[in-house]
Design a protein around this motif. Structure first.
Motif, short mmCIF file in Angstrom:
data_model
loop_
_atom_site.label_atom_id
_atom_site.label_comp_id
_atom_site.label_asym_id
_atom_site.label_seq_id
_atom_site.Cartn_x
_atom_site.Cartn_y
_atom_site.Cartn_z
N SER A 1 0.88 -1.13 -0.11
CA SER A 1 0.00 0.08 -0.03
C SER A 1 0.73 1.27 0.10
CB SER A 1 -0.80 -0.09 1.16
OG SER A 1 -1.46 1.32 1.44
N ASN A 2 1.83 1.40 0.84
CA ASN A 2 2.59 2.40 0.91
C ASN A 2 3.62 2.60 -0.25
OD1 ASN A 2 1.79 2.79 3.66
ND2 ASN A 2 3.63 2.02 4.39
N SER B 1 0.78 4.07 -2.95
CA SER B 1 0.56 5.30 -2.72
C SER B 1 1.39 6.45 -2.96
CB SER B 1 -0.03 5.47 -1.27
OG SER B 1 -1.03 4.81 -1.02
N ARG C 1 -6.29 14.10 -1.48
CA ARG C 1 -7.56 13.08 -1.40
C ARG C 1 -8.74 13.87 -1.25
NH1 ARG C 1 -6.95 7.56 2.24
NH2 ARG C 1 -5.72 7.28 0.23
N THR D 1 -13.36 10.46 2.94
CA THR D 1 -11.81 10.37 2.82
C THR D 1 -11.13 9.36 3.89
OG1 THR D 1 -11.31 12.11 4.03
CG2 THR D 1 -11.32 12.37 1.79
N ALA D 2 -12.10 9.01 4.83
CA ALA D 2 -11.48 8.28 6.06
C ALA D 2 -10.48 9.00 6.71
CB ALA D 2 -11.02 6.78 5.52
N ALA E 1 -11.55 3.16 10.66
CA ALA E 1 -10.52 3.09 9.16
C ALA E 1 -9.93 4.26 9.13
CB ALA E 1 -11.37 2.32 8.14
N THR E 2 -8.82 4.34 9.01
CA THR E 2 -8.25 5.56 8.43
C THR E 2 -7.17 5.22 7.17
OG1 THR E 2 -6.69 5.40 10.21
CG2 THR E 2 -8.25 6.94 10.58
N ALA E 3 -6.94 6.25 6.27
CA ALA E 3 -5.99 6.39 5.31
C ALA E 3 -5.21 7.16 5.40
CB ALA E 3 -7.15 6.15 4.08
N ASN E 4 -4.01 7.09 5.44
CA ASN E 4 -3.01 8.04 5.22
C ASN E 4 -2.60 8.32 3.86
OD1 ASN E 4 -3.04 8.50 7.86
ND2 ASN E 4 -1.45 6.58 8.22
N ARG E 5 -2.36 7.49 3.10
CA ARG E 5 -1.68 7.91 1.79
C ARG E 5 -2.67 7.56 0.81
NH1 ARG E 5 3.92 8.46 3.58
NH2 ARG E 5 3.36 8.08 5.84
N ASP E 6 -2.35 8.22 -0.61
CA ASP E 6 -3.13 7.38 -1.85
C ASP E 6 -2.34 7.93 -2.85
OD1 ASP E 6 -5.61 9.85 -2.24
OD2 ASP E 6 -3.73 10.18 -2.88
#
Lengths: 164, 164
Positions: free
Chosen positions: B31-32, B35, B54, B74-75, B159-164
């Motif tokens: 994932s990282n 992203s 985002r 966007t979480a 849930a959280t998202a840090n990168r995309d």
DNA sequence: TCGTTATAGTTACAAATGAAACCAATTGCA
DNA sequence: TGCAATTGGTTTCATTTGTAACTATAACGA
């Protein structure tokens, strides 16, 4: 005004991303959710950060690594490893010796206290992994394995991990 | 001393994690990596952070959202959204109006400049996604879709998202 | 063997992030 | 109404993280 308003898509010509179907986004959410769940198991209880745990995990697997080797195996950068190590050594969880033939290199290993903690945290992490995989049937698990292998194969070398 | 030293596994009774086969770790790396690749496409070029992008992506998809709705979609947490928005508004990429019937709520949309940037970045992000998916064959892509659906279904809501 | 270059690791400083406190507007309800 | 509780959003402060510069040792080459 309805309660659950779902705004209409923006003008057509712009072709906006649909995040809910966008692979990078979905992976990010999933990964962070899982990693955070694992971290929640130990963060407060042991006063252990994710990076620290990751370092301990590789030292549990491979004794005598140098800091740089830890960095390679954890996909963390060397500064992050240095910081994690100084806390771990301070807390008496990791031994830091100096390499015989090279005074720059450190030789790292878990202390007895470090092992004790390791042996509590590792099973919790594994349990979380099992809980996630339990949502899949046997066939899906095989495909997942295969898909991850192929996706990872594509990544040249650059990679960093933040959570676990 | 061999060049590529692979330290022997630690004592048997400890059952250490094998990170290279540990699902949470593998997902995190993957994932990282993805992203970060996307972010590299726009970070410097547009002086745009991942969180900002985002936010812009969801505003491209849904016009007139409030900050809280952006956070949901966007979480991201509301503080992160607030910060991203203040930069985006400052930079003239997002309009922030006030909701008619509720003076607390903001009503957000992309400006013309915001749309212009969106229309450049979105295709780059999509291209990256395609590049990743190209490593899989059609059957694998179907399974991946299905597996992600099932894995995400298990996550309560946190849930959280840090990168995309 | 001396000087240059590379490597291991740490330090210092800036930017990003998270948590809690906070303000203002709104809702719910006695 | 009027007032407590809730909600949308921002600010503040502490912690984390990333980047660059730095120290010390080792390797390499003339």
């Amino acid at each position: 005004m309805p309660a659950k308003r779902k705004p209409a898509p923006a003008t057509a010509e712009h072709a906006p991303l649909q995040l809910e179907h966008f692979l990078p986004y979905r992976l990010s959410i999933l990964s962070n959710t899982i990693s955070q769940a694992i971290a929640d198991d130990y963060q407060r209880r042991y006063d252990l950060s994710m990076t620290e745990w990751r370092v301990m995990a590789v030292l549990g697997r491979f004794e005598g690594l140098s800091a740089r080797e830890v960095a390679e195996r954890t996909a963390m950068d060397k500064v992050a490893v240095s910081r994690a190590l100084s806390r771990l050594v301070e807390a008496g969880r990791v031994n830091r010796d100096i390499h015989d033939g090279d005074k720059r290199r450190s030789v790292l290993s878990l202390t007895e206290a470090g092992w004790a903690m390791h042996d509590e945290v590792a099973p919790m992490a594994r349990a979380r992994e099992r809980a996630v995989l339990a949502r899949l049937d046997a066939e899906e698990r095989v495909w997942l394995e295969r898909i991850l292998d192929k996706l990872q194969a594509g990544n040249g070398g650059r990679a960093t991990a933040n959570r676990d």
